[in-house]
Motif scaffolding. Structure first.
Motif, PDB file in Angstrom:
ATOM      1  N   LEU A  94     -19.455   0.097 -99.779  1.00  0.00           N
ATOM      2  CA  LEU A  94     -19.376  -0.976 -98.728  1.00  0.00           C
ATOM      3  C   LEU A  94     -20.491  -1.125 -97.975  1.00  0.00           C
ATOM      4  CD1 LEU A  94     -18.095  -3.329 -97.440  1.00  0.00           C
ATOM      5  CD2 LEU A  94     -16.562  -1.364 -96.213  1.00  0.00           C
ATOM      6  N   GLN A  95     -20.776   0.188 -97.411  1.00  0.00           N
ATOM      7  CA  GLN A  95     -22.139   0.212 -96.461  1.00  0.00           C
ATOM      8  C   GLN A  95     -23.358  -0.397 -97.198  1.00  0.00           C
ATOM      9  OE1 GLN A  95     -23.404   4.110 -95.283  1.00  0.00           O
ATOM     10  NE2 GLN A  95     -24.882   3.190 -93.794  1.00  0.00           N
ATOM     11  N   GLU A  96     -23.657   0.012 -98.586  1.00  0.00           N
ATOM     12  CA  GLU A  96     -24.851  -0.437 -99.219  1.00  0.00           C
ATOM     13  C   GLU A  96     -24.772  -1.822 -99.512  1.00  0.00           C
ATOM     14  OE1 GLU A  96     -27.556   0.818-103.090  1.00  0.00           O
ATOM     15  OE2 GLU A  96     -25.663   1.964-102.696  1.00  0.00           O
ATOM     16  N   LEU A  97     -23.401  -2.316 -99.846  1.00  0.00           N
ATOM     17  CA  LEU A  97     -23.537  -3.814-100.180  1.00  0.00           C
ATOM     18  C   LEU A  97     -23.586  -4.570 -98.843  1.00  0.00           C
ATOM     19  CD1 LEU A  97     -20.369  -3.677-102.465  1.00  0.00           C
ATOM     20  CD2 LEU A  97     -22.740  -3.987-103.208  1.00  0.00           C
ATOM     21  N   MET A  98     -22.859  -4.165 -97.743  1.00  0.00           N
ATOM     22  CA  MET A  98     -23.337  -5.154 -96.379  1.00  0.00           C
ATOM     23  C   MET A  98     -24.761  -4.954 -96.101  1.00  0.00           C
ATOM     24  SD  MET A  98     -21.593  -6.299 -93.947  1.00  0.00           S
ATOM     25  CE  MET A  98     -19.845  -6.124 -94.227  1.00  0.00           C
ATOM     26  N   ALA A  99     -25.207  -4.084 -96.428  1.00  0.00           N
ATOM     27  CA  ALA A  99     -26.788  -3.777 -96.008  1.00  0.00           C
ATOM     28  C   ALA A  99     -27.663  -4.915 -96.732  1.00  0.00           C
ATOM     29  CB  ALA A  99     -27.288  -2.413 -96.198  1.00  0.00           C
ATOM     30  N   GLY A 100     -27.223  -5.007 -98.059  1.00  0.00           N
ATOM     31  CA  GLY A 100     -27.747  -6.023 -98.772  1.00  0.00           C
ATOM     32  C   GLY A 100     -27.370  -7.493 -98.280  1.00  0.00           C
ATOM     33  N   TRP A 101     -26.144  -7.624 -97.953  1.00  0.00           N
ATOM     34  CA  TRP A 101     -25.720  -8.851 -97.511  1.00  0.00           C
ATOM     35  C   TRP A 101     -26.581  -9.328 -96.352  1.00  0.00           C
ATOM     36  CZ3 TRP A 101     -20.333  -7.221 -98.024  1.00  0.00           C
ATOM     37  CH2 TRP A 101     -19.757  -7.261 -99.342  1.00  0.00           C
ATOM     38  N   LEU A 102     -27.121  -8.250 -95.503  1.00  0.00           N
ATOM     39  CA  LEU A 102     -27.847  -8.676 -94.262  1.00  0.00           C
ATOM     40  C   LEU A 102     -29.261  -8.308 -94.449  1.00  0.00           C
ATOM     41  CD1 LEU A 102     -25.060  -6.656 -92.204  1.00  0.00           C
ATOM     42  CD2 LEU A 102     -25.679  -8.936 -91.925  1.00  0.00           C
ATOM     43  N   GLY A 103     -29.821  -7.976 -95.740  1.00  0.00           N
ATOM     44  CA  GLY A 103     -31.126  -7.991 -95.952  1.00  0.00           C
ATOM     45  C   GLY A 103     -31.771  -6.897 -94.913  1.00  0.00           C
ATOM     46  N   VAL A 104     -31.115  -5.717 -94.900  1.00  0.00           N
ATOM     47  CA  VAL A 104     -31.691  -4.503 -94.231  1.00  0.00           C
ATOM     48  C   VAL A 104     -31.308  -3.094 -95.209  1.00  0.00           C
ATOM     49  CG1 VAL A 104     -31.144  -5.274 -91.919  1.00  0.00           C
ATOM     50  CG2 VAL A 104     -29.493  -4.134 -93.205  1.00  0.00           C
ATOM     51  N   GLU A 105     -32.080  -2.298 -94.746  1.00  0.00           N
ATOM     52  CA  GLU A 105     -31.979  -1.043 -95.456  1.00  0.00           C
ATOM     53  C   GLU A 105     -30.592  -0.294 -95.186  1.00  0.00           C
ATOM     54  OE1 GLU A 105     -34.133   0.068 -97.842  1.00  0.00           O
ATOM     55  OE2 GLU A 105     -35.158  -1.766 -97.744  1.00  0.00           O
ATOM     56  N   VAL A 106     -30.267   0.625 -95.950  1.00  0.00           N
ATOM     57  CA  VAL A 106     -28.995   1.340 -95.783  1.00  0.00           C
ATOM     58  C   VAL A 106     -29.422   2.615 -94.830  1.00  0.00           C
ATOM     59  CG1 VAL A 106     -27.261   3.054 -96.770  1.00  0.00           C
ATOM     60  CG2 VAL A 106     -28.304   1.146 -97.929  1.00  0.00           C
ATOM     61  N   GLY A 107     -28.770   2.676 -93.667  1.00  0.00           N
ATOM     62  CA  GLY A 107     -29.084   3.882 -92.730  1.00  0.00           C
ATOM     63  C   GLY A 107     -28.046   4.764 -92.838  1.00  0.00           C
ATOM     64  N   GLU A 108     -27.876   5.927 -91.880  1.00  0.00           N
ATOM     65  CA  GLU A 108     -26.996   6.902 -91.915  1.00  0.00           C
ATOM     66  C   GLU A 108     -25.471   6.285 -91.907  1.00  0.00           C
ATOM     67  OE1 GLU A 108     -29.470  10.201 -89.579  1.00  0.00           O
ATOM     68  OE2 GLU A 108     -27.726   9.065 -88.495  1.00  0.00           O
ATOM     69  N   TYR A 109     -24.453   7.298 -92.530  1.00  0.00           N
ATOM     70  CA  TYR A 109     -23.228   6.968 -92.569  1.00  0.00           C
ATOM     71  C   TYR A 109     -22.684   8.078 -91.675  1.00  0.00           C
ATOM     72  CZ  TYR A 109     -18.517   6.976 -94.039  1.00  0.00           C
ATOM     73  OH  TYR A 109     -17.105   6.901 -94.237  1.00  0.00           O
ATOM     74  N   HIS A 110     -21.633   7.725 -90.925  1.00  0.00           N
ATOM     75  CA  HIS A 110     -21.110   8.624 -89.919  1.00  0.00           C
ATOM     76  C   HIS A 110     -19.285   8.439 -90.142  1.00  0.00           C
ATOM     77  CE1 HIS A 110     -24.413   9.407 -87.286  1.00  0.00           C
ATOM     78  NE2 HIS A 110     -25.046   8.267 -87.920  1.00  0.00           N
ATOM     79  N   HIS A 111     -18.859   9.731 -90.253  1.00  0.00           N
ATOM     80  CA  HIS A 111     -17.337   9.911 -90.902  1.00  0.00           C
ATOM     81  C   HIS A 111     -16.900  10.718 -89.518  1.00  0.00           C
ATOM     82  CE1 HIS A 111     -14.501   9.251 -94.258  1.00  0.00           C
ATOM     83  NE2 HIS A 111     -14.066  10.850 -93.696  1.00  0.00           N
ATOM     84  N   HIS A 112     -16.026  10.154 -88.736  1.00  0.00           N
ATOM     85  CA  HIS A 112     -15.126  10.637 -87.601  1.00  0.00           C
ATOM     86  C   HIS A 112     -13.692  10.878 -88.115  1.00  0.00           C
ATOM     87  CE1 HIS A 112     -18.721   9.534 -85.052  1.00  0.00           C
ATOM     88  NE2 HIS A 112     -18.666   8.324 -85.915  1.00  0.00           N
ATOM     89  N   VAL A 113     -13.300  12.109 -87.855  1.00  0.00           N
ATOM     90  CA  VAL A 113     -12.035  12.411 -88.368  1.00  0.00           C
ATOM     91  C   VAL A 113     -11.187  12.956 -87.252  1.00  0.00           C
ATOM     92  CG1 VAL A 113     -10.620  13.512 -89.948  1.00  0.00           C
ATOM     93  CG2 VAL A 113     -12.566  12.808 -90.657  1.00  0.00           C
ATOM     94  N   ASP A 114      -9.990  12.744 -86.773  1.00  0.00           N
ATOM     95  CA  ASP A 114      -9.138  13.567 -85.804  1.00  0.00           C
ATOM     96  C   ASP A 114      -8.596  14.688 -86.358  1.00  0.00           C
ATOM     97  OD1 ASP A 114      -9.849  11.136 -84.215  1.00  0.00           O
ATOM     98  OD2 ASP A 114      -8.020  10.253 -84.505  1.00  0.00           O
ATOM     99  N   SER A 115      -7.963  14.785 -87.366  1.00  0.00           N
ATOM    100  CA  SER A 115      -7.542  15.927 -88.133  1.00  0.00           C
ATOM    101  C   SER A 115      -8.237  16.016 -89.568  1.00  0.00           C
ATOM    102  CB  SER A 115      -6.017  15.759 -88.412  1.00  0.00           C
ATOM    103  OG  SER A 115      -5.491  16.881 -89.185  1.00  0.00           O
ATOM    104  N   LEU A 116      -8.999  16.939 -89.569  1.00  0.00           N
ATOM    105  CA  LEU A 116      -9.616  17.245 -90.881  1.00  0.00           C
ATOM    106  C   LEU A 116      -9.005  18.531 -91.289  1.00  0.00           C
ATOM    107  CD1 LEU A 116     -11.952  16.481 -92.879  1.00  0.00           C
ATOM    108  CD2 LEU A 116     -13.396  18.298 -91.593  1.00  0.00           C
ATOM    109  N   HIS A 117      -8.354  18.390 -92.693  1.00  0.00           N
ATOM    110  CA  HIS A 117      -7.596  19.480 -93.121  1.00  0.00           C
ATOM    111  C   HIS A 117      -7.473  19.756 -94.420  1.00  0.00           C
ATOM    112  CE1 HIS A 117      -4.962  15.843 -93.024  1.00  0.00           C
ATOM    113  NE2 HIS A 117      -4.556  16.160 -93.958  1.00  0.00           N
TER     114      HIS A 117
END
Length: 317
Positions: free
Chosen positions: A188-211
């Motif tokens: 989704l991030q890569e497709l969104m970058a294409g729709w906006l005409g920009v490069e793909v940047g970092e992806y951040h994954h925030h989790v309250d309970s990682l288990h």
């Protein structure tokens, strides 16, 4: 709280397994024993390296990864997703996954396409902090359905000419969920970058309970004894107005899409797995062999993984 950064999803997965095993504490929601870290920030610096593979300890089903991502992007809650992961049926109410992300993203409240809203917001204001996709819906998620989304929402920012994405999750099953979630979100991030005409940047994954559930802890520990495989997906894009038409083509096994197009590879993977499930193993393996890039290799590895187990219960099959 753990903070981890890696250049590939495989390396990030391994680092997270180690961190949870070393720092986690035992908790038992719904009487299910887990080892849990409260608060995790996982950063993937190259989102095209989205396939998790640490053979032989962790081999994922790339057909389900592709199917789930396209199921979400198309706005669907249709039951065809069960063809790629029959285990999901246990979470359905009246045959429907009530927590399906697709309708919430593409038809919130019956009419709001949040993808379109984000494209419009960031097209009009490149520095906006309001490009949000909401997943959690209190009007639905407190009704007692079996399927309650683990993801709360997504946020997008254009900074230094790159699209940065943040995902917030109340809960993340590291073993079963993370490899598939990060595939879908970074696509989704890569497709969104294409729709906006920009490069793909970092992806951040925030989790309250990682288990990790107790039944997966030993396998997670085994991963630490093996080298993560690092592969990079071919760049993928589609014009925003054509997204739904292309998804329809892919879901019909890629008919009409040119060879070498990454969307065609998605279609081949889906067709190959359908052949596998129908019992035509030779055709399934041929389609995997003929699928270029990491997806074809991963699908062949998945078939090899399934064969000794004879499709025993517990696999994402």
């Amino acid at each position: 709280m753990i903070v981890l950064t890696a250049d590939s999803a495989s390396e990030l997965f391994n680092a997270a397994c180690q961190a949870v095993l070393l720092n986690g504490r035992a908790v038992c929601p719904r009487d299910m024993v887990t080892t849990e870290v409260m608060g995790a920030h996982l950063c993937l610096t190259n989102p095209r390296r989205r396939l998790v593979a640490i053979p032989p300890a962790r081999v994922i089903n790339p057909a389900f990864a592709v199917a789930e991502a396209l199921w979400i992007l198309s706005g669907s809650d249709d039951p065809w997703i069960f063809d790629f992961n029959a285990n999901l049926r246990r979470y359905a109410d009246d045959g429907v996954l009530q927590g399906a992300y697709g309708p919430r993203i593409r038809r919130w409240g019956g009419g709001i396409d949040q993808l379109d809203a984000v494209v419009r917001k960031l097209s009009s204001d490149r520095d906006s902090r309001q490009a949000v996709i909401q997943i959690h819906d209190p009007s639905r998620d407190h009704r007692g359905y079996r399927d309650v989304p683990c993801t709360l929402g997504y946020r997008f920012f254009i900074r230094q000419g790159r699209l940065v994405m943040h995902t917030s999750m109340r809960s993340q099953d590291l073993w079963l969920g993370f490899p598939y979630d990060i595939f879908a979100t970074t696509l989704l991030q890569e497709l969104m970058a294409g729709w906006l005409g920009v490069e793909v940047g970092e992806y951040h994954h925030h989790v309250d309970s990682l288990h990790l559930y107790a039944e997966n802890a030993a396998a997670a520990a085994e991963c630490l004894q093996h080298q993560p495989e690092v592969t990079e997906m071919q760049p993928i894009s589609v014009a925003w107005p054509h997204l739904d038409a292309v998804l329809t083509q892919v879901l019909s096994s890629g008919s009409g899409l040119p060879d070498g197009d990454p969307w065609n590879a998605f279609g081949r993977v889906l067709a190959g797995y359908r052949a596998w499930k129908a019992g035509d193993r030779d055709q399934a393996r041929k389609l995997a062999h003929d699928t270029p890039g990491p997806l074809g290799t991963a699908l062949t590895a998945w078939y090899d993984h399934l064969t000794p187990a004879a499709l025993t219960v517990g696999h994402l099959s």
